[in-house]
Design a protein around this motif. Structure first.
Motif, PDB file in Angstrom:
ATOM      1  N   ASP A  39       0.825  -1.160   0.028  1.00 36.64           N
ATOM      2  CA  ASP A  39       0.076  -0.110  -0.041  1.00 36.64           C
ATOM      3  C   ASP A  39       0.767   1.315  -0.117  1.00 36.64           C
ATOM      4  O   ASP A  39       0.409   2.340  -0.646  1.00 36.64           O
ATOM      5  N   ALA A  40       1.998   1.057   0.603  1.00 40.16           N
ATOM      6  CA  ALA A  40       2.860   2.268   0.810  1.00 40.16           C
ATOM      7  C   ALA A  40       3.118   3.050  -0.489  1.00 40.16           C
ATOM      8  O   ALA A  40       3.224   4.250  -0.589  1.00 40.16           O
ATOM      9  N   TYR A  41       3.585   2.354  -1.418  1.00 36.83           N
ATOM     10  CA  TYR A  41       4.068   2.891  -2.743  1.00 36.83           C
ATOM     11  C   TYR A  41       3.553   2.032  -4.120  1.00 36.83           C
ATOM     12  O   TYR A  41       4.239   1.971  -4.897  1.00 36.83           O
ATOM     13  N   GLY A  42       2.409   1.248  -4.019  1.00 36.56           N
ATOM     14  CA  GLY A  42       1.810   0.622  -4.943  1.00 36.56           C
ATOM     15  C   GLY A  42       2.659  -0.498  -5.255  1.00 36.56           C
ATOM     16  O   GLY A  42       2.491  -0.526  -6.740  1.00 36.56           O
ATOM     17  N   ARG A  43       3.071  -1.057  -4.424  1.00 36.09           N
ATOM     18  CA  ARG A  43       3.995  -2.386  -5.022  1.00 36.09           C
ATOM     19  C   ARG A  43       3.137  -3.678  -5.062  1.00 36.09           C
ATOM     20  O   ARG A  43       2.071  -3.678  -4.572  1.00 36.09           O
ATOM     21  N   VAL A  81      10.752  -1.578  -7.762  1.00 38.07           N
ATOM     22  CA  VAL A  81      10.616  -0.974  -6.427  1.00 38.07           C
ATOM     23  C   VAL A  81      11.174   0.181  -6.446  1.00 38.07           C
ATOM     24  O   VAL A  81      10.903   1.447  -5.811  1.00 38.07           O
ATOM     25  N   LYS A  84       9.200   3.076  -8.110  1.00 34.79           N
ATOM     26  CA  LYS A  84       8.131   3.323  -7.317  1.00 34.79           C
ATOM     27  C   LYS A  84       8.356   4.245  -6.143  1.00 34.79           C
ATOM     28  O   LYS A  84       7.506   4.934  -5.754  1.00 34.79           O
ATOM     29  N   THR A  85       9.523   4.152  -5.518  1.00 32.71           N
ATOM     30  CA  THR A  85       9.885   4.800  -4.207  1.00 32.71           C
ATOM     31  C   THR A  85      10.875   5.710  -4.617  1.00 32.71           C
ATOM     32  O   THR A  85      11.261   6.416  -3.399  1.00 32.71           O
ATOM     33  N   THR A  87      13.801   5.678  -5.283  1.00 33.41           N
ATOM     34  CA  THR A  87      15.049   5.389  -4.430  1.00 33.41           C
ATOM     35  C   THR A  87      16.038   4.606  -5.637  1.00 33.41           C
ATOM     36  O   THR A  87      15.725   4.396  -6.639  1.00 33.41           O
ATOM     37  N   LEU A  96      13.382   3.669   3.897  1.00 34.43           N
ATOM     38  CA  LEU A  96      11.864   3.782   3.678  1.00 34.43           C
ATOM     39  C   LEU A  96      11.275   2.473   4.618  1.00 34.43           C
ATOM     40  O   LEU A  96      10.197   2.758   5.171  1.00 34.43           O
TER      41      LEU A  96
END
Length: 112
Positions: A39-43, A81, A84-85, A87, A96
């Motif tokens: 949920d945090a980054y749509g993973r 990842v 999306k983040t 990073t 994170l």
């Protein structure tokens, strides 16, 4: 001089500095529900698994072995990842994930 936050500031030519320190046990990161990471980054579920395993200091090969996947699959998931983040390294990703741990702990308090 007391500022709006009630903190005292010395005006002796010293620049204002702040430090925020998170102390997180990397071995305890596996207790984070995958849904929270997703949920945090749509993973996706697979990306969340890789993000969690990679953030605890594993190498790509170590992550692949622990998850039963190929190194190329891990690299592919990590690229997604990272995108999306926003990073670019596992160390940033670990920060994170550590922040998610902190938020989760902070959210466990009493609710109104």
């Amino acid at each position: 001089m007391i500022n709006a936050h009630g903190l005292t500031r010395l005006d002796a030519g010293v620049k204002v500095a702040a430090v925020l320190l998170f102390v997180v046990d990397p071995s305890n990161q596996r207790s984070i529900p995958l849904e929270q990471i997703m949920d945090a980054y749509g993973r996706t579920h697979a990306e969340a698994r890789v993000a969690l395993a990679s953030s605890s200091g594993n190498t790509t090969i170590g992550t692949a072995q622990s998850l039963g996947l190929s190194s190329n699959t891990i690299k592919t998931h990590l690229r997604r990842v990272f995108a999306k983040t926003a990073t670019g390294r596992q160390a940033e990703l670990a920060e994170l994930i550590a922040a998610l741990v902190t938020v989760r702990i902070g959210d466990m308090g009493p609710r109104d």
